[in-house]
Design a protein around this motif. Structure first.
Motif, PDB file in Angstrom:
ATOM      1  N   VAL A  55       6.100 -16.115   4.959  1.00 27.35           N
ATOM      2  CA  VAL A  55       6.498 -15.189   6.020  1.00 27.35           C
ATOM      3  C   VAL A  55       5.380 -14.172   6.207  1.00 27.35           C
ATOM      4  O   VAL A  55       4.913 -13.562   5.239  1.00 27.35           O
ATOM      5  N   ILE A  56       4.955 -13.973   7.457  1.00 29.60           N
ATOM      6  CA  ILE A  56       3.820 -13.094   7.772  1.00 29.60           C
ATOM      7  C   ILE A  56       4.253 -12.119   8.850  1.00 29.60           C
ATOM      8  O   ILE A  56       4.428 -12.505  10.018  1.00 29.60           O
ATOM      9  N   LYS A  57       4.420 -10.848   8.472  1.00 29.83           N
ATOM     10  CA  LYS A  57       4.909  -9.863   9.446  1.00 29.83           C
ATOM     11  C   LYS A  57       4.283  -8.489   9.200  1.00 29.83           C
ATOM     12  O   LYS A  57       3.939  -8.127   8.069  1.00 29.83           O
ATOM     13  N   ASN A  58       4.161  -7.764  10.269  1.00 28.54           N
ATOM     14  CA  ASN A  58       3.767  -6.335  10.246  1.00 28.54           C
ATOM     15  C   ASN A  58       2.356  -6.108   9.706  1.00 28.54           C
ATOM     16  O   ASN A  58       2.031  -5.005   9.286  1.00 28.54           O
ATOM     17  N   ASN A  59       1.514  -7.138   9.715  1.00 26.86           N
ATOM     18  CA  ASN A  59       0.150  -6.955   9.254  1.00 26.86           C
ATOM     19  C   ASN A  59      -0.729  -6.442  10.383  1.00 26.86           C
ATOM     20  O   ASN A  59      -0.545  -6.800  11.547  1.00 26.86           O
ATOM     21  N   LEU A  60      -1.692  -5.623  10.023  1.00 25.44           N
ATOM     22  CA  LEU A  60      -2.594  -5.022  11.005  1.00 25.44           C
ATOM     23  C   LEU A  60      -3.979  -5.646  10.836  1.00 25.44           C
ATOM     24  O   LEU A  60      -4.637  -5.439   9.821  1.00 25.44           O
ATOM     25  N   HIS A  61      -4.397  -6.411  11.827  1.00 26.71           N
ATOM     26  CA  HIS A  61      -5.692  -7.080  11.826  1.00 26.71           C
ATOM     27  C   HIS A  61      -6.673  -6.278  12.671  1.00 26.71           C
ATOM     28  O   HIS A  61      -6.428  -6.038  13.857  1.00 26.71           O
ATOM     29  N   SER A  62      -7.798  -5.912  12.081  1.00 30.42           N
ATOM     30  CA  SER A  62      -8.787  -5.115  12.817  1.00 30.42           C
ATOM     31  C   SER A  62     -10.165  -5.764  12.720  1.00 30.42           C
ATOM     32  O   SER A  62     -10.676  -6.011  11.628  1.00 30.42           O
ATOM     33  N   SER A  94      -2.352 -20.367  -1.110  1.00 35.43           N
ATOM     34  CA  SER A  94      -2.587 -21.802  -1.179  1.00 35.43           C
ATOM     35  C   SER A  94      -1.661 -22.433  -2.212  1.00 35.43           C
ATOM     36  O   SER A  94      -1.523 -21.922  -3.322  1.00 35.43           O
ATOM     37  N   GLY A  95      -1.020 -23.522  -1.833  1.00 34.57           N
ATOM     38  CA  GLY A  95      -0.176 -24.255  -2.765  1.00 34.57           C
ATOM     39  C   GLY A  95       0.991 -23.455  -3.288  1.00 34.57           C
ATOM     40  O   GLY A  95       1.468 -23.718  -4.398  1.00 34.57           O
ATOM     41  N   SER A  96       1.483 -22.511  -2.507  1.00 32.38           N
ATOM     42  CA  SER A  96       2.528 -21.596  -2.982  1.00 32.38           C
ATOM     43  C   SER A  96       3.685 -21.542  -1.995  1.00 32.38           C
ATOM     44  O   SER A  96       3.499 -21.708  -0.782  1.00 32.38           O
ATOM     45  N   SER A  97       4.866 -21.251  -2.517  1.00 31.95           N
ATOM     46  CA  SER A  97       6.074 -21.227  -1.694  1.00 31.95           C
ATOM     47  C   SER A  97       6.788 -19.895  -1.820  1.00 31.95           C
ATOM     48  O   SER A  97       6.606 -19.165  -2.786  1.00 31.95           O
ATOM     49  N   ASP A  98       7.590 -19.603  -0.798  1.00 33.25           N
ATOM     50  CA  ASP A  98       8.432 -18.396  -0.782  1.00 33.25           C
ATOM     51  C   ASP A  98       7.580 -17.135  -0.958  1.00 33.25           C
ATOM     52  O   ASP A  98       7.865 -16.284  -1.806  1.00 33.25           O
ATOM     53  N   VAL A  99       6.549 -17.020  -0.154  1.00 31.30           N
ATOM     54  CA  VAL A  99       5.624 -15.890  -0.218  1.00 31.30           C
ATOM     55  C   VAL A  99       5.827 -15.014   1.012  1.00 31.30           C
ATOM     56  O   VAL A  99       5.853 -15.506   2.144  1.00 31.30           O
ATOM     57  N   GLN A 100       5.974 -13.713   0.770  1.00 36.16           N
ATOM     58  CA  GLN A 100       6.150 -12.755   1.855  1.00 36.16           C
ATOM     59  C   GLN A 100       4.895 -11.891   1.971  1.00 36.16           C
ATOM     60  O   GLN A 100       4.518 -11.201   1.020  1.00 36.16           O
ATOM     61  N   VAL A 101       4.253 -11.955   3.128  1.00 38.31           N
ATOM     62  CA  VAL A 101       3.017 -11.218   3.396  1.00 38.31           C
ATOM     63  C   VAL A 101       3.345 -10.175   4.465  1.00 38.31           C
ATOM     64  O   VAL A 101       3.418 -10.482   5.657  1.00 38.31           O
ATOM     65  N   TYR A 102       3.570  -8.950   4.017  1.00 46.32           N
ATOM     66  CA  TYR A 102       4.045  -7.879   4.889  1.00 46.32           C
ATOM     67  C   TYR A 102       3.111  -6.670   4.841  1.00 46.32           C
ATOM     68  O   TYR A 102       2.645  -6.261   3.775  1.00 46.32           O
TER      69      TYR A 102
END
Length: 630
Positions: free
Chosen positions: A483-490, A437-445
């Protein structure tokens, strides 16, 4: 490790209110902060259950297990010795003639010395300051208990005629959180109006377990199925009442606000605190203000507020907080604002016992206003709040290889900051798995997100940084370039990916890229939806309506994002994980999660590997989900 069945129920409105949802796709029923939720059940409508360690009732945790105790195991040579039976006047600090108090040992020890504390209880560590480089540690295999409380013996108690309540004389007036600096600056917003007792820092312990404070004598009573016995401080009559017979029991009451401080001076650089147990302080049992201080293998428990602070200063940097245990603290387990911090391999459990505001400050761990920080290999569970929270102008942050599970708030939260890598974490059975929230340039891998209320939550608010200099550095508090990549949602319970914004619709995309994520649902018969997408929101007379999509195909068709998602609908967890029922989330070889992730950028691979023996590659296909699980 906590039993995997111990979970905290959904409270998806816990930290932020949510926009309305378009009616064609309904989300799962959602609780609110007012809803009672247990520490085991997640499914809506299930009966309330508890863990062996804690119960949640009326906003507070009822702790029913003793705190784990730390000690040192490595051998010691030489040193200045302290023992509960020592002598400050006649002692020399030698093993055969130890000092009695840590204060005396700190004063007598030369710079660079090791202070060795023999096993036992120390109740005179109040406002002791280290002003030179020292190592303070326990004797190998012995349990050192540093307590900010006093013992109230049987002889101190009287039984009041009429009420039948037990009381002792009590003249100490400890500070209130809303009015004085306790565990940080005064903080009226930290108090949840529904739990006003959190404002008061008195604490009473009977046979090692905390009682609950109440604000009137009429509320004093014994334990129930969902709460411990109660105590009340009658300031007008200088009495402390408790709701049980204190005779033949060990009763302790907090009297010290702060304990040990490592001073902000170059002389303390490299100080070590190891293998000790800090309990029963109203505020910080240990404050770190020096440079390159190591806090290792300690237990911090039963503070009324926050037991460990690594404080912001011109010099406080590069401290290492490693392999400690933070249990049963009133507001947070630890807090810090120092650049270059390393928070590694700690266990952070059952904090926010007192029911402080979860939307403002309560957490298992909360770090603020620092850069170059590594948070790795920690396990955080059972916290009555967000587990791992990084907030306010954090920069160049790596949150990797952590395991956040069974927390009532967010598992991992990155707020009003920039430049964060959140990668190869496991978040299971939290209110929300990962939030930005309220954040920039965040990579969620490459995070593994299992059975959270919402697995991944990205939000923008109207809150903006008023500091022009910080804005010039990119710290404007606008959510963008995520950026949101390669996450595994179960088996997500309400949503896999949720987005929300004060703009309706949000025409300035928060998420730069979302692709190559895997979504598995054991059953699609429930109400859980895969996406909520604020970029396609509609403004109506009733407010902002955000569309939700149960199926990836509809999302891709309407939104045009994530063309390479992998969707496993009506497929069991056993098709992906070795043993999800035992929290073994290692990916099965040959499964749809094996070697189907996009190649990692170099900085993400470096972050996942940092401080470990891993050698996760960049530039080639990887597994979906957490890559440190082998």
């Amino acid at each position: 490790m906590l039993n995997r069945n111990i979970v905290l129920a959904l409270s998806t409105a816990l930290l932020f209110g949510s926009c309305g949802r378009l009616p064609e796709v309904q989300a799962a029923e959602q609780g609110t902060e007012d809803s009672p939720f247990s520490l085991r059940t997640l499914a809506v409508g299930d009966p309330a259950e508890e863990t062996d360690a804690a119960k949640l009732s009326n906003g507070r945790l009822y702790i029913t297990e003793q705190v784990p105790v730390s000690t040192s195991s490595d051998p010691v040579t030489g040193g200045v010795y302290v023992a509960p039976g020592g002598d400050d006047d006649g002692g020399t600090g030698n093993p055969g003639r130890p000092y009695r108090t840590l204060r005396k040992a700190v004063a007598a020890a030369p710079a660079g010395a090791t202070i060795v504390m023999r096993g036992g209880e120390y109740r005179d560590v109040a406002d002791v300051t280290i002003r030179k480089r020292l190592t303070v540690r326990s004797y190998p295999g012995e349990r050192v208990l540093i307590k900010g409380s006093r013992v109230l013996p049987d002889s101190a108690w009287r039984r009041e005629s009429g009420s039948g309540l037990w009381y002792t004389n009590w003249t100490l007036n400890l500070p209130r959180v809303s009015q004085a600096s306790v565990g940080g600056s005064e903080c009226p917003k930290c108090i949840d109006s529904r739990v006003p007792t959190a404002d008061y820092t008195e604490a009473v312990f009977v046979n090692g377990l905390g009682l609950w404070q109440v604000l009137s004598k009429n509320e004093v009573g014994g334990a129930t199925a969902h709460s411990p016995a109660k105590f009340y401080v009658d300031r007008g009559n200088n009495r402390l009442y408790i709701g049980l017979d204190p005779r033949d029991k060990r009763v302790e009451a907090t009297e010290d606000v702060s304990g040990l401080t490592v001073d902000n001076t170059p002389a303390t650089d490299g100080t070590v605190v190891r293998g000790l147990n800090f309990l029963h302080y109203a505020g910080k049992a240990l404050s770190v203000e020096g440079d390159e201080v190591r806090v290792e293998d300690n237990t911090f428990a039963w503070s009324s507020t926050v037991p460990l602070g690594v404080n912001a200063s011109a010099r406080a940097s590069r401290s290492v907080i490693r392999n400690n245990r933070f249990f049963y603290n009133g507001r947070k387990g630890l807090t810090g604002s120092a650049r270059g911090m390393r928070v590694l391999g700690n266990t952070i459990a059952y904090n926010n016992v007192e029911g402080f505001s979860k939307s403002w400050d309560a957490a298992g761990m909360k770090l603020t206003q620092a850069n170059d920080v590594l948070v790795a290999d920690n396990e955080a569970f059972g916290n009555n709040a967000t587990a791992l929270w990084l907030d306010i102008n954090m920069e160049n942050i790596r949150m990797v290889r952590n395991y956040a599970h069974d927390n009532s708030g967010f598992g991992l939260f990155y707020e009003i900051s920039k430049g964060g890598i959140i990668a190869s974490n496991v978040a299971a059975r939290n209110g929300v798995g990962i939030a930005v929230s309220g954040s920039s340039d965040v990579q969620v891998y490459n995070n593994t997100l299992v059975e959270n209320g919402r697995n991944l939550y990205v939000k923008d608010t109207s809150r903006r940084n008023p500091d022009a200099g910080e804005v010039a550095r990119g710290l404007d508090w606008d959510t963008r370039n995520v950026v949101i990549k390669n996450n595994l949602h179960s088996d997500f319970k309400a949503l896999a990916v949720d987005t929300e914004s004060y703009r309706c619709p949000d025409t300035e995309p928060m998420i730069h890229a979302i692709n190559n994520n895997l979504y598995q649902r054991t059953s699609t018969a429930g109400k859980a939806n895969q996406y909520a997408w604020v970029e396609k929101a509609v403004r109506t007379s009733e407010g902002c309506r955000v569309p939700e999509f149960k199926w990836w195909a509809d999302f891709n068709r309407v939104v045009g994002r994530e063309p390479d998602a992998i969707n496993l609908n009506d497929v069991p967890q056993s098709a992906l994980f070795r043993n999800a029922g035992a929290d073994d989330f290692r990916v099965l070889g040959g499964s749809r999660a094996s070697r189907t992730g996009q190649a990692l950028p170099q900085d993400v691979a470096n972050a996942i590997n940092e401080g470990s023996s891993l050698d996760v590659p960049s530039g080639q296909a990887v597994n979906m989900g957490a890559l440190h699980l082998r």
